[in-house]
Write an enzyme that holds these catalytic residues in place. Structure first.
Site, PDB file in Angstrom:
ATOM      1  N   PRO A   1       5.926   7.999  21.384  1.00 46.19           N
ATOM      2  CA  PRO A   1       5.394   6.769  21.919  1.00 46.19           C
ATOM      3  C   PRO A   1       5.444   6.472  23.433  1.00 46.19           C
ATOM      4  O   PRO A   1       4.714   5.309  23.889  1.00 46.19           O
ATOM      5  CB  PRO A   1       6.184   5.548  21.021  1.00 46.19           C
ATOM      6  CG  PRO A   1       7.432   6.661  20.642  1.00 46.19           C
ATOM      7  CD  PRO A   1       7.218   7.764  20.625  1.00 46.19           C
TER       8      PRO A   1
ATOM      9  N   TYR B   1      -1.919   6.759  32.603  1.00 43.62           N
ATOM     10  CA  TYR B   1      -1.308   5.710  31.898  1.00 43.62           C
ATOM     11  C   TYR B   1      -2.700   4.894  31.261  1.00 43.62           C
ATOM     12  O   TYR B   1      -2.849   4.527  30.082  1.00 43.62           O
ATOM     13  CB  TYR B   1      -0.280   4.664  32.493  1.00 43.62           C
ATOM     14  CG  TYR B   1       0.562   3.774  31.479  1.00 43.62           C
ATOM     15  CD1 TYR B   1      -0.156   2.507  31.183  1.00 43.62           C
ATOM     16  CD2 TYR B   1       1.734   4.213  31.067  1.00 43.62           C
ATOM     17  CE1 TYR B   1       0.496   1.763  30.397  1.00 43.62           C
ATOM     18  CE2 TYR B   1       2.281   3.276  30.078  1.00 43.62           C
ATOM     19  CZ  TYR B   1       1.822   1.884  29.799  1.00 43.62           C
ATOM     20  OH  TYR B   1       2.388   1.291  28.845  1.00 43.62           O
TER      21      TYR B   1
ATOM     22  N   TYR C   1       9.982  -0.135  31.328  1.00 38.71           N
ATOM     23  CA  TYR C   1      10.413   1.156  30.866  1.00 38.71           C
ATOM     24  C   TYR C   1      11.741   1.472  31.453  1.00 38.71           C
ATOM     25  O   TYR C   1      11.785   1.432  32.658  1.00 38.71           O
ATOM     26  CB  TYR C   1       9.652   2.421  31.099  1.00 38.71           C
ATOM     27  CG  TYR C   1       8.191   2.269  30.499  1.00 38.71           C
ATOM     28  CD1 TYR C   1       7.197   1.639  30.699  1.00 38.71           C
ATOM     29  CD2 TYR C   1       8.169   2.999  29.293  1.00 38.71           C
ATOM     30  CE1 TYR C   1       6.086   1.656  30.139  1.00 38.71           C
ATOM     31  CE2 TYR C   1       7.122   2.993  28.358  1.00 38.71           C
ATOM     32  CZ  TYR C   1       5.864   2.200  28.883  1.00 38.71           C
ATOM     33  OH  TYR C   1       4.684   2.236  28.420  1.00 38.71           O
TER      34      TYR C   1
ATOM     35  N   HIS D   1      -3.031  -6.125  31.095  1.00 35.43           N
ATOM     36  CA  HIS D   1      -1.858  -5.715  32.183  1.00 35.43           C
ATOM     37  C   HIS D   1      -2.335  -4.815  33.194  1.00 35.43           C
ATOM     38  O   HIS D   1      -2.836  -3.736  33.049  1.00 35.43           O
ATOM     39  CB  HIS D   1      -0.888  -5.248  31.321  1.00 35.43           C
ATOM     40  CG  HIS D   1       0.042  -6.020  30.497  1.00 35.43           C
ATOM     41  ND1 HIS D   1       1.438  -5.717  30.030  1.00 35.43           N
ATOM     42  CD2 HIS D   1      -0.416  -7.219  30.021  1.00 35.43           C
ATOM     43  CE1 HIS D   1       1.804  -6.955  29.574  1.00 35.43           C
ATOM     44  NE2 HIS D   1       0.840  -7.672  29.489  1.00 35.43           N
TER      45      HIS D   1
ATOM     46  N   LYS E   1       0.129   6.689  23.791  1.00 33.44           N
ATOM     47  CA  LYS E   1      -1.175   7.525  23.716  1.00 33.44           C
ATOM     48  C   LYS E   1      -1.545   7.786  22.437  1.00 33.44           C
ATOM     49  O   LYS E   1      -2.671   8.064  22.142  1.00 33.44           O
ATOM     50  CB  LYS E   1      -0.875   8.771  24.397  1.00 33.44           C
ATOM     51  CG  LYS E   1      -0.770   8.939  25.894  1.00 33.44           C
ATOM     52  CD  LYS E   1      -1.769   8.106  26.534  1.00 33.44           C
ATOM     53  CE  LYS E   1      -1.742   7.813  28.171  1.00 33.44           C
ATOM     54  NZ  LYS E   1      -2.707   6.904  28.536  1.00 33.44           N
TER      55      LYS E   1
HETATM   56  C1  PHB Z   1       4.557  -1.106  21.991  1.00 36.85           C
HETATM   57  O1  PHB Z   1       4.541  -2.347  22.559  1.00 36.85           O
HETATM   58  O2  PHB Z   1       4.771  -0.978  20.786  1.00 36.85           O
HETATM   59  C2  PHB Z   1       4.726  -0.014  23.082  1.00 36.85           C
HETATM   60  C3  PHB Z   1       4.347  -0.176  24.369  1.00 36.85           C
HETATM   61  C4  PHB Z   1       4.371   0.811  25.154  1.00 36.85           C
HETATM   62  C5  PHB Z   1       4.744   2.201  24.632  1.00 36.85           C
HETATM   63  C6  PHB Z   1       5.179   2.222  23.262  1.00 36.85           C
HETATM   64  C7  PHB Z   1       5.323   1.137  22.369  1.00 36.85           C
HETATM   65  O3  PHB Z   1       4.779   3.115  25.697  1.00 36.85           O
END
Ligand code: PHB
Ligand code: APR
Length: 388
Positions: free
Chosen positions: A291, A383, A199, A72, A295
């Site tokens: 989450p 990130y 997000y 990605h 990280k």
């Molecule tokens: C996930 O796909 O479980 C996931 C992806 C990004 C995040 C947290 C969880 O920041």
């Protein structure tokens, strides 16, 4: 039993450490409390930093990730003012790999089997002993007490493990922030709502649209800390998620039955002593991140990178500088990830006591990201993963 390094915990940290050490000719015994099936049934994170991808190659377990993982090059941030993209590749020339932690763990187990590494499952009452002297570990299995004599112990047993607790309280400096909300997560055999992660900051609360592959989607919505998965029917979940995502995304997304539904609490925690005597902590045993910044798994991997280098230096060159510097070196990167995860959490969630000024500051942080190339570059660098 006698081994060079006894590893407590057979999650990503423990297994990756075992894999790297065995490839360097250092013997290990992994002691895992649960069964292999149980470990592999846990649904966890899904985004690998480029440093973690490089470690997978170094550990000889990158083939399936190369075939099935999804690189990605950016992600989306959604606000009431609209959605915008942060282009990791353009901002810092790096990207991330979407590949589930479950898959990473599966690949590690397969590689461990292949090299004949010793992984003992359903090891109960695992206990480190004499960690500041001549260390050994005991555990119970099939009604017998077993003992593993070793040179070093790696505590890779997660936040609720035993290792961190064996470090004397006066030797530990701990930092913690418990967030007043959790994430209700759903896994569904549906096509992802968008080609990259979204997000979403929304007045009703945070939401995240993620995925595992083209036919497996992973979604989250912020819920109160005391909420429970059984309070949410699938229909209620999809309706709430759609309210928080951009309208065009919500209108076109595929929904379906949840094959996993759980609530994760959000916490930042650091034990600022990742080494005591012959005991070294790595991964969730030493730190927890919310989450939001993806990280958790990646920090476990950078700890293992530093710890494996230190142990290899000890056995190959009788050079203990890596071991002596492990805690400080690992914590430098841990604190940067803790800050980034806290920052992402603070700009994307609705906090119960948030007032109009707080709300305006969140909006300005997001506007800053939308309009300022340097702000997006700072986010992209954190990130995709700061250098090891
Ligand atoms: C996930 O796909 O479980 C996931 C992806 C990004 C995040 C947290 C969880 O920041
Ligand atoms: N004895 C033996 N094993 C134990 C004990 C114990 N007392 N306590 C816990 N364990 C095992 C758990 O069953 C688990 O398999 O240690 C392992 C720890 O693995 P994780 O919790 O996955 O932690 P880590 O390997 O550091 O990986 C961090 O996993 O939980 C996610 O969000 C976290 O993505 C991050 C990653």
């Amino acid at each position: 039993m006698r081994t060079n390094v006894a590893i407590i915990g057979g999650g990503p940290a423990g297994l990756m450490l075992s894999q790297l050490l065995n490839r360097a000719g250092i013997s290990t015994v992994v002691l895992e409390r649960r069964s292999r099936d149980y470990v592999l049934s846990r649904i966890r994170a899904g985004v690998l930093e480029h440093g973690t991808v490089e470690m997978m190659h170094r550990a000889g377990i990158a083939d399936r990730m190369q075939r099935e993982g999804h690189p990605h090059e950016g992600c989306f941030l959604s606000t009431e003012a609209g959605m915008f993209r942060v282009d990791f590749e353009a901002q810092c020339g790096q990207s991330v790999m979407v590949y589930g932690q479950t898959e990473v763990t599966q690949d590690l187990y397969a590689a461990q089997d292949q090299i004949g590494a010793t992984v003992i499952h359903e090891a109960e009452d695992v206990m480190p002993h004499d960690i500041d002297g001549t260390p050994f570990v005991t555990y119970e299995k099939n009604g017998h007490t077993h003992r593993v004599d070793c040179d070093f112990i790696a505590g890779c047993d997660g936040f609720h493990g035993v290792s961190r607790k064996t470090i004397p309280a006066e030797k530990k400096r701990e930092f913690e922030r418990v967030y007043p909300f959790g994430w209700l997560g759903v896994l569904s055999r549906t096509a992802p709502a968008a080609p990259e992660l979204i997000y979403a900051n929304h007045p009703r609360g945070f939401a995240l649209a993620s995925m595992r592959n083209d036919h497996l989607s992973r979604y989250y919505i912020q819920v109160p800390s005391d909420d429970r998965p059984e309070n949410w029917s699938d229909d209620a979940f999809w309706a709430e998620l759609k309210r928080r995502l951009p309208e065009d995304v919500a209108d076109s997304m595929e929904t379906g039955p949840s094959i996993e539904k759980s609530i994760a609490p959000l916490r930042s925690y650091v034990c600022a002593t990742m080494r005591f005597g012959k005991l070294f902590l790595a991964g969730d045993a030493a730190h927890i991140v919310p989450p939001t910044g993806a990280k958790g798994l990646n920090l476990a991997m950078s700890d293992v990178h530093y710890l494996s280098e230190g142990l290899i230096g000890h056995y190959e060159r009788k050079d203990d500088s890596g071991l002596d510097g492990y805690s400080d070196r690992a914590l430098t990167r841990v604190w940067r990830a803790i800050r980034f995860s806290w920052w992402m959490t603070s700009i994307l969630h609705r906090f119960p006591e948030q007032d109009d000024f707080d709300q305006r500051m969140q909006e300005m942080e997001l506007e800053n990201l939308r309009d300022l190339d340097a702000a997006r570059q700072a986010m992209a660098l954190n990130y995709v993963g700061l250098p090891f």
